[in-house]
Write an enzyme that holds these catalytic residues in place. Structure first.
Site, PDB file in Angstrom:
ATOM      1  N   GLY A  18       0.784  -1.223   0.000  1.00 15.13           N
ATOM      2  CA  GLY A  18       0.000   0.000   0.000  1.00 15.13           C
ATOM      3  C   GLY A  18       0.822   1.282   0.000  1.00 15.13           C
ATOM      4  N   TYR A 151     -10.057   3.016  15.651  1.00 15.45           N
ATOM      5  CA  TYR A 151      -9.051   3.441  14.680  1.00 15.45           C
ATOM      6  C   TYR A 151      -8.955   4.964  14.645  1.00 15.45           C
ATOM      7  CZ  TYR A 151      -6.876   4.192  10.083  1.00 15.45           C
ATOM      8  OH  TYR A 151      -6.058   4.605   9.065  1.00 15.45           O
TER       9      TYR A 151
HETATM   10  N1  LIG Z   1      -5.546   3.050   2.793  1.00 16.24           N
HETATM   11  C1  LIG Z   1      -6.219   4.050   3.335  1.00 16.24           C
HETATM   12  O1  LIG Z   1      -7.315   4.396   2.885  1.00 16.24           O
HETATM   13  C2  LIG Z   1      -5.631   4.798   4.501  1.00 16.24           C
HETATM   14  C3  LIG Z   1      -6.212   6.024   4.857  1.00 16.24           C
HETATM   15  C4  LIG Z   1      -5.693   6.726   5.913  1.00 16.24           C
HETATM   16  C5  LIG Z   1      -4.603   6.244   6.609  1.00 16.24           C
HETATM   17  N2  LIG Z   1      -4.063   5.038   6.274  1.00 16.24           N
HETATM   18  C6  LIG Z   1      -2.905   4.585   7.033  1.00 16.24           C
HETATM   19  O2  LIG Z   1      -1.836   4.378   6.133  1.00 16.24           O
HETATM   20  C7  LIG Z   1      -0.931   3.417   6.685  1.00 16.24           C
HETATM   21  C8  LIG Z   1      -0.668   2.350   5.636  1.00 16.24           C
HETATM   22  O3  LIG Z   1      -1.885   1.707   5.354  1.00 16.24           O
HETATM   23  P1  LIG Z   1      -2.202   0.959   3.978  1.00 16.24           P
HETATM   24  O4  LIG Z   1      -3.583   1.323   3.616  1.00 16.24           O
HETATM   25  O5  LIG Z   1      -1.099   1.162   3.038  1.00 16.24           O
HETATM   26  O6  LIG Z   1      -2.279  -0.550   4.526  1.00 16.24           O
HETATM   27  P2  LIG Z   1      -1.649  -1.940   4.044  1.00 16.24           P
HETATM   28  O7  LIG Z   1      -1.765  -2.072   2.584  1.00 16.24           O
HETATM   29  O8  LIG Z   1      -2.324  -2.951   4.915  1.00 16.24           O
HETATM   30  O9  LIG Z   1      -0.132  -1.809   4.467  1.00 16.24           O
HETATM   31  C9  LIG Z   1       0.211  -1.771   5.833  1.00 16.24           C
HETATM   32  C10 LIG Z   1       1.681  -2.021   5.970  1.00 16.24           C
HETATM   33  O10 LIG Z   1       2.054  -1.929   7.346  1.00 16.24           O
HETATM   34  C11 LIG Z   1       2.624  -3.166   7.756  1.00 16.24           C
HETATM   35  N3  LIG Z   1       2.292  -3.328   9.163  1.00 16.24           N
HETATM   36  C12 LIG Z   1       1.073  -3.397   9.739  1.00 16.24           C
HETATM   37  N4  LIG Z   1       1.189  -3.532  11.068  1.00 16.24           N
HETATM   38  C13 LIG Z   1       2.524  -3.542  11.326  1.00 16.24           C
HETATM   39  C14 LIG Z   1       3.303  -3.672  12.497  1.00 16.24           C
HETATM   40  N5  LIG Z   1       2.737  -3.824  13.703  1.00 16.24           N
HETATM   41  N6  LIG Z   1       4.644  -3.635  12.399  1.00 16.24           N
HETATM   42  C15 LIG Z   1       5.230  -3.488  11.189  1.00 16.24           C
HETATM   43  N7  LIG Z   1       4.575  -3.382  10.043  1.00 16.24           N
HETATM   44  C16 LIG Z   1       3.225  -3.424  10.123  1.00 16.24           C
HETATM   45  C17 LIG Z   1       2.064  -4.203   6.799  1.00 16.24           C
HETATM   46  O11 LIG Z   1       2.874  -5.348   6.681  1.00 16.24           O
HETATM   47  P3  LIG Z   1       2.658  -6.630   7.660  1.00 16.24           P
HETATM   48  O12 LIG Z   1       1.179  -6.855   7.756  1.00 16.24           O
HETATM   49  O13 LIG Z   1       3.413  -7.737   7.002  1.00 16.24           O
HETATM   50  O14 LIG Z   1       3.264  -6.243   8.967  1.00 16.24           O
HETATM   51  C18 LIG Z   1       2.094  -3.408   5.510  1.00 16.24           C
HETATM   52  O15 LIG Z   1       3.416  -3.319   5.000  1.00 16.24           O
HETATM   53  C19 LIG Z   1      -1.579   2.910   7.963  1.00 16.24           C
HETATM   54  O16 LIG Z   1      -1.053   3.612   9.074  1.00 16.24           O
HETATM   55  C20 LIG Z   1      -3.044   3.268   7.759  1.00 16.24           C
HETATM   56  O17 LIG Z   1      -3.726   3.398   8.981  1.00 16.24           O
HETATM   57  C21 LIG Z   1      -4.563   4.311   5.218  1.00 16.24           C
END
Ligand SMILES: NC(=O)c1ccc[n+]([C@@H]2O[C@H](COP(=O)([O-])OP(=O)(O)OC[C@H]3O[C@@H](n4cnc5c(N)ncnc54)[C@H](OP(=O)(O)O)[C@@H]3O)[C@@H](O)[C@H]2O)c1
Length: 251
Positions: A18, A151
């Protein structure tokens, strides 16, 4: 064109999927050596291969202090210091008040709050003068969303960290900013709808309908904003929340 992060050392937690993966690719394209972390080994190896030869993968859970110690020992040994820290690892799940469990609370706050706090604190000895720290917030931190309160509260805490830490670090010339994406098409987002593809599309369509630009974001659009906050282009930008949300939280 000159690279914006030439010769810099960057650490991207949650850099295997992501937003983190897209950002790690951009950082590398701008000339940085990039350490990426994640908990799953296969995804980590695939991410390192996708980012290219300037990527170094370290399997680490950001909510485990021993893992963070190993991560920063490795960074110290292989790079000596850090210019850009993107504390991005995180995620969440949906449960309405009345059904929230202790496990959901612990999982969410450990990843999004404890993990961010100790990632930054343990990086402090390695952060170079003038370093840029970027925390991943969310539009959810300032909006109300049904069944998303745990969250949302965790992301409000992240935003608050940046306001306070710029005062704690004012003598070190380290900038700290919060990058708050709106709905962005990532595995972490679509998984909120469960494994069914139709339900996932339904979630994306609903989220797009809430965005003034009429669509959800692409991870690379968040990554471009991360490059801005990481680079000298934002040299006087400190403590802000930069929304990259198609206008969602601005109306
Ligand atoms: N996508 C959205 O719409 C959105 C909107 C606002 C904010 N965000 C924020 O953006 C960030 C990235 O989200 P994303 O949407 O890109 O999600 P994603 O596709 O699920 O990617 C999350 C990444 O974080 C890693 N991760 C999760 N928990 C972890 C931990 N405890 N230690 C180390 N690595 C960890 C995952 O790998 P592993 O699972 O292998 O650890 C993965 O590399 C997050 O903080 C999320 O809350 C996302």
């Amino acid at each position: 064109m000159a690279q914006k992060l030439n010769g810099k050392v960057a650490v991207v937690t949650g850099g295997t999927s992501g937003i983190g993966l897209a950002t790690a690719k951009r950082f590398a394209a701008e000339g940085a050596r990039v350490f990426v972390t994640g908990r799953r080994k296969a995804e980590l190896d695939a991410a390192v291969a996708a980012i290219g030869k300037s990527a170094i993968g370290v399997q680490a859970d950001a909510s485990k202090l021993a893992d963070l110690d190993l991560l920063f020992q490795r960074v110290k040994a292989e790079a000596g210091g850090i210019d850009v820290l993107f504390a991005n690892a995180g995620g969440g799940s949906m449960l309405p008040l009345g059904e929230i469990t202790e496990q959901q609370y612990t999982d969410t706050f450990d990843r999004n709050v404890k993990g961010v706090l100790f990632t930054v604190q343990k990086a402090l000895p390695l952060l170079r003068d003038g370093a840029s720290v970027i925390l991943t917030g969310s539009t959810a931190g300032t909006e109300g969303t049904a069944a998303f309160s745990v969250y949302a509260a965790s992301k409000a805490a992240v935003r608050s960290f940046a306001r306070n830490w710029i005062l704690d670090l004012k003598d070190r010339h380290i900038r700290i900013n919060t990058l708050s994406p709106g709905a962005t098409r990532t595995p972490g987002l679509v998984d909120l709808a469960g494994p069914d593809a139709a339900q996932q599309q339904g979630l994306l369509d609903y989220l797009a309908s809430r965005v003034p630009m009429g669509r959800v974001g692409d991870p690379d659009e968040i990554a471009k904003a991360a490059v801005f906050l990481a680079s000298d282009d934002s040299s006087f930008v400190n403590g802000i929340e930069l929304f990259v949300d198609g206008g969602q939280a601005q109306v």
